[in-house]
Design an enzyme around this catalytic site. Structure first.
Site, PDB file in Angstrom:
ATOM      1  N   ASP A 540       0.856  -1.188   0.000  1.00 16.59           N
ATOM      2  CA  ASP A 540       0.000   0.000   0.000  1.00 16.59           C
ATOM      3  C   ASP A 540       0.898   1.247   0.000  1.00 16.59           C
ATOM      4  O   ASP A 540       2.116   1.137   0.121  1.00 16.59           O
ATOM      5  CB  ASP A 540      -0.854  -0.057   1.277  1.00 16.59           C
ATOM      6  CG  ASP A 540      -2.077   0.849   1.208  1.00 16.59           C
ATOM      7  OD1 ASP A 540      -2.236   1.577   0.209  1.00 16.59           O
ATOM      8  OD2 ASP A 540      -2.862   0.831   2.162  1.00 16.59           O
ATOM      9  N   GLU A 543       2.574   5.260  -3.775  1.00 13.34           N
ATOM     10  CA  GLU A 543       2.536   6.323  -4.811  1.00 13.34           C
ATOM     11  C   GLU A 543       3.866   7.059  -4.921  1.00 13.34           C
ATOM     12  O   GLU A 543       4.194   7.461  -6.041  1.00 13.34           O
ATOM     13  CB  GLU A 543       1.399   7.301  -4.498  1.00 13.34           C
ATOM     14  CG  GLU A 543       0.010   6.693  -4.635  1.00 13.34           C
ATOM     15  CD  GLU A 543      -0.367   5.779  -3.467  1.00 13.34           C
ATOM     16  OE1 GLU A 543       0.272   5.930  -2.399  1.00 13.34           O
ATOM     17  OE2 GLU A 543      -1.251   4.939  -3.603  1.00 13.34           O
ATOM     18  N   ASP A 617      -9.420   4.370  -1.334  1.00 12.52           N
ATOM     19  CA  ASP A 617     -10.288   4.675  -0.191  1.00 12.52           C
ATOM     20  C   ASP A 617     -11.608   5.314  -0.602  1.00 12.52           C
ATOM     21  O   ASP A 617     -11.774   6.531  -0.554  1.00 12.52           O
ATOM     22  CB  ASP A 617      -9.529   5.575   0.776  1.00 12.52           C
ATOM     23  CG  ASP A 617      -8.278   4.890   1.288  1.00 12.52           C
ATOM     24  OD1 ASP A 617      -8.202   3.651   1.184  1.00 12.52           O
ATOM     25  OD2 ASP A 617      -7.377   5.582   1.787  1.00 12.52           O
TER      26      ASP A 617
END
Ligand SMILES: *[C@@H]1O[C@H](CO)[C@@H](O)[C@H](O)[C@H]1NC(C)=O
Length: 958
Positions: A540, A543, A617
């Site tokens: 996760d 980015e 999300d």
């Protein structure tokens, strides 16, 4: 998972959650002001202004880019030359051009900058960064398909000022390169489908020394040398270096692709106007907290592949650039120029691509079908890899299962309520103080025992490992990473410090091969203690998310291995981590030969080779549920079909109706996982009160029943890139009425068509049917027929609106089990729907669902065919060294039932069928029952226990 509460209040919250069972969540929304609009991103603003200026000048203006005729060389299917840009000061900037014509039928156009290639530039601030434009996006994104054509030739029949190259299948493609001003047209069968620089927006901001800006300079230099946003200043050691190009699709009114955005499948115009966006679509992988819907705003991933579609033709472009990118889309009526029109088309779509840095590097695909785009793009960037069987079953996640006992309890409850699931997930809080590769000794004292319990029913665990490493003395990962120089550096060449889940953190730099190699050793069972073979990984925040960084990510002037700026590589950053994690999961132990499973949030073209993705999300609202369909469909046609969204919505608490509908929708996501924020109420399916619990269980059973078809669809995606769930235009590319549809989908090649209910209080669904085949309700065989119109399908809360198109053989497994692993030896049911000619086709792919033995032939690949009252099974696999052995293990796996929907009337009196296996007629028969239904519903015939082996060649004669 996303940033929300500071660590200091985390434990208090956790306690409250445990005590109260639920919390009222304060309203939260995207912090729009933390993310740039085009007008706040200097290079985007400059390129848009350039486009406006060019448009305003109209025919009085000419693009300053000219291909120097004397420099043109054509050799071995490559055209080389120098484009000269003449600046307003009459300076000549040399830009090397390479156009490659590939064996696959793709063409590739690369434009670079000579001074930078030769290193003849100065970089400010004594920075050590590279002088070239970034040219390594290919290294991460492309794995094949680059062989040069053996037959591309110059077309001798040309005019002054043009170079024409014939290429592609049967030389049916042609690139027409105009020298002055430079532009390119790509033709298929004599018709132009793609144009570069027709509008004249080509803009390569060349390197220049920093001088005092001239008073009367026509250019806006305010963002050339430095740029500040939200309190962060970007030092821009190379000055302005952006690139822009307009790409037009004459005669095309729909463009799709360029995920990831929370928007419709058919992309909107972006220059304002009713129903249009004001801002370009942006690609700059970001951790966007509670994102906006129907927005061109950037999200977590980026695939710069756009396809244009019109009746009978699909073409595409792939913009291979890893820097921040914006794409404007404008559609124009081209009736003023009737000669450029395709049959029946009236609109031309113009796109304007703008990237901050790097080479200009674009691939052009000329189709003509959507499948051709999937195939050729997949050849370049790789196909989705065949996942393990468990990975396509149901995943149960929440932030967080708080202890190992909690996990065991959830596991037991699923069994108690007889609800199937395959994987349970641990979010960040299983770790010791958010240090990855460790377990919290208080809450997870015995991970192995937890993993063993899961393994008893062949279930798996996925744990989160992120690229931010807690900066703490004594933490072995941190110490080694810093000591070895494996972390990302700041602009001064020191280790970059930022904030993330663990507080003060540093980031692993997987651009560094040594760092990547080391990272891939950390997952070994002897290193990551407490992890067993049934543990898989969730990467996760890659980015990367940096809580105190500009736009919640790294400063652009950070430096990666190889002395590339973060600016150059931002969008591929996440892929570098996945690449290393993938390697890690194939080398946890010597001799282990199992397929990895990794979930990623950040992605770029190529990530499909190594991971599944989800849409980040989202929220528990009907609108968020609805947007998941175009998002997942768009990812599928963009080469990354292993996609899903958090079932139930990550933030907030869904009511029982929304949750039920979300499961009924989620069973159609190739990646099917429920997930929830730490402050939400527990919502595992068994906790939901009846009757909704039953409806959710039924939806889950439907997913499990169809797992053989899911696995077959994944196999198809892994060999030719076809999406696993497909939008209407993909399946019916000639039906213009269906092109913009993005709220219904076809599942693989099965002919199953579903339109999940995504609105509150609905009792029916209006499914659009393109063709004139009969469609049958999946559950009661109600018949719907009639092309190019909508049909109303009853869809009360307990029902998934699902139709079966005539003409298919659908493989299922009907016995309810606790997990997919326990279904391995279960018998099959085949459901047959006949087409207008009374025929049907289907395929089935089966292997051990776990290892790479299929690469040595250990698999079953069958084609089923129904014709003239005979159902037959044919081998379509290729034999390998392991085939015979595998077939032996599968010899007892049989077909237990065949259902023929809408059989010929003559069957009414039949009571048995004849079975011929391996060509031997032994007089074997099986009983058949014909069931008549009232008008409006199709009758059906059921063959019980034909008992033919799934891996054998056989015929059933009705
Ligand atoms: C990982 O990256 C390396 C180096 O670019 C490449 O050779 C390899 O194919 C990649 N692995 C996968 C699975 O994509």
């Amino acid at each position: 998972m996303a940033r929300s509460w500071p660590v200091s209040v985390r434990w208090t919250l956790l306690l409250l959650v445990v005590i109260l069972g639920w919390l009222v969540i304060p309203g939260v929304a995207v912090k729009r002001e933390s993310f740039k609009y085009c007008s706040q991103s200097g290079f985007c603003k400059r390129n848009r202004a350039y486009a406006d200026e060019v448009s305003a000048k109209g025919s009085s203006w000419s693009s300053p880019y000219e291909l120097e005729p004397s420099t043109i060389q054509f050799k071995d299917s490559q055209l080389h030359g120098i484009i000269v840009k003449t600046t307003s000061e009459n300076e000549k900037v040399r830009l090397p051009l390479t156009v490659s014509f590939l064996e696959s039928g793709a063409a590739r156009v690369v434009i670079d900058e000579e001074k930078r290639l030769k290193g003849e530039i100065d970089i400010r601030h004594n920075s050590q960064i590279r002088k070239e434009r970034y040219n390594e996006a290919e290294k991460w994104a492309v794995v094949g398909g680059l062989d040069l054509s053996k037959s591309a030739t110059l077309n001798a029949n040309t005019e002054e000022g043009l170079t024409k190259v014939l290429y592609g299948p049967g030389s049916s493609f042609q690139a027409i390169i105009r020298h002055a001003p430079f532009d390119v047209e790509f033709q298929r069968d004599g018709e132009t489908h793609v144009q570069f620089n027709k509008q004249g927006y080509l803009n390569m901001e060349h390197w220049r020394p920093k001088l005092e800006p001239e008073e009367d300079s026509p250019e806006d230099q305010s963002t050339w040398w430095e740029e500040t946003f939200d309190g962060n200043t970007d030092s821009k050691p190379r000055g302005p270096e952006s690139l822009g190009l307009d790409i037009s699709f004459p005669g095309y009114s729909h463009v799709f692709g360029i995920p990831e955005h929370a928007d419709s499948l058919s992309l909107r115009e972006t220059r304002g106007g009713s129903g249009n966006h004001e801002d370009p679509y942006r690609l700059y992988n970001s951790d966007i907290f509670e994102y906006e819907l129907n927005s061109p705003m950037t999200l977590y991933g980026a695939i710069p592949l756009m396809q244009a579609h019109r009746k009978d033709s699909t073409v595409g472009v792939f913009w291979l650039n890893a820097a921040e990118t914006w794409i404007d889309i404008v559609k124009s009526s081209s009736s003023a120029n009737p000669l450029s029109l395709g049959v029946g088309s009236k609109t031309t779509t113009h796109s304007h691509w703008i990237s901050e840095a790097g080479q200009l590097d674009v691939f052009v695909f000329l189709g003509p079908s959507p499948r051709d785009i999937s195939k050729i793009y997949g050849e370049l960037t790789g196909y989705t890899q065949l996942p393990q069987q468990f990975a396509i079953a149901y995943h149960q996640c929440r932030w967080n299962y708080v202890t190992d006992e909690d996990v065991k309890e959830v596991d037991a409850q699923f069994d108690k309520y007889q609800i199937p699931y395959d994987v349970i997930w641990l979010d960040v809080d299983y770790t010791d103080d958010r240090k990855y590769f460790t377990w919290d000794p208080m809450t997870f004292p015995n991970p192995i025992s937890m993993e063993e319990q899961l393994d008893d029913s062949e279930r798996k665990l996925v744990v989160l490992i992120d690229p931010h490493i807690k900066n703490e003395d004594g933490y072995f990962v941190s110490e080694k990473m810093k000591k070895q120089g494996f972390a990302v550096k700041n602009k001064d060449g020191n280790i970059y410090d930022g904030h993330c889940w663990p507080g003060a953190s540093n980031w692993i730099d997987c651009f560094n091969p040594e760092a990547a190699k080391w990272w891939s050793t950390l997952y070994r069972y002897d290193k990551f203690k407490g992890s067993s073979p049934n543990v898989f990984i969730w990467n996760d925040m890659n980015e990367p998310s940096v809580f105190d960084g500009p736009e919640v990510t790294m400063p652009k002037d950070n430096i990666h291995w190889g002395n590339w700026e973060h600016r150059d590589i931002h969008n591929v950053n996440g892929v570098t981590l996945l690449n290393s994690t993938f390697k890690a999961l194939t080398s946890r132990k010597k001799g282990e030969n199992r397929r990895p499973f990794i979930l990623t949030r950040s992605y770029y073209a190529g990530a499909q080779r190594v991971a599944a993705m989800w849409t980040g999300d989202n929220q528990a609202t009907w609108d968020h549920l609805a947007i998941t369909l175009p998002m997942v469909l768009n990812n599928g046609i963009s080469g990354f079909p292993f996609a899903g969204a958090d079932v139930g919505g990550f933030f907030h608490n869904p009511g029982p109706e929304l949750l039920t509908r979300w499961y009924q929708t989620g069973i159609w996501y190739p990646f099917f996982r429920a997930h929830a924020h730490i402050e939400t109420r527990r919502r595992e399916p068994y906790l939901i009160s009846r009757p909704h619990r039953d409806y959710i269980s039924q939806a889950l059973r439907l997913r499990y029943q169809l797992l053989p078809a899911w696995y077959t669809a994944f196999h198809e995606a892994s060999v030719n890139g076809t999406p696993i769930v497909r939008p209407q235009f993909y399946v019916h590319p000639t039906d213009e009425q269906g092109f913009a549809l993005d709220d219904q989908l076809y599942f693989g090649s099965t002919g199953l068509l579903t339109k999940p209910v995504v609105s509150e209080g609905a009792n029916s669904a209006d499914i659009y049917i393109s063709d004139d085949e009969k469609y049958y309700d999946y559950f009661d065989y109600t018949v719907y027929q009639g092309a190019k119109k909508r049909h109303i399908i009853p869809a009360p809360i307990e029902k998934v609106p699902l139709l079966m198109q005539g003409g298919h053989v659908l493989p299922r497994k009907d016995r309810p089990r606790r997990s997919s692993g326990l279904m391995k030896w279960d018998p099959y049911t085949l459901v047959i729907t006949l087409d207008k000619n009374g025929e049907a086709d289907g395929t089935l792919y089966v292997d051990d669902g776990e290892s790479y033995e299929y690469q040595r032939g250990a698999y079953i690949h069958r084609s089923f065919h129904f014709q003239d009252s005979v159902l037959s099974s044919h081998d379509i696999g290729t034999k390998g060294s392991k085939t015979a052995e595998y077939l032996k293990t599968m010899s007892h796996v049989k077909v237990e039932k065949v259902i023929v929907v809408d059989p010929p009337k003559e069957w009414q009196d039949k009571v048995s069928v004849t079975i011929i296996e391996d060509g031997v007629t032994t007089g074997t028969t099986a009983s058949m029952q014909y069931v008549s239904q009232p008008a409006g519903k199709a009758s059906y015939a059921v063959v019980k226990k034909p008992d033919v082996a799934i891996g054998k060649t056989w015929r059933i004669e009705f």
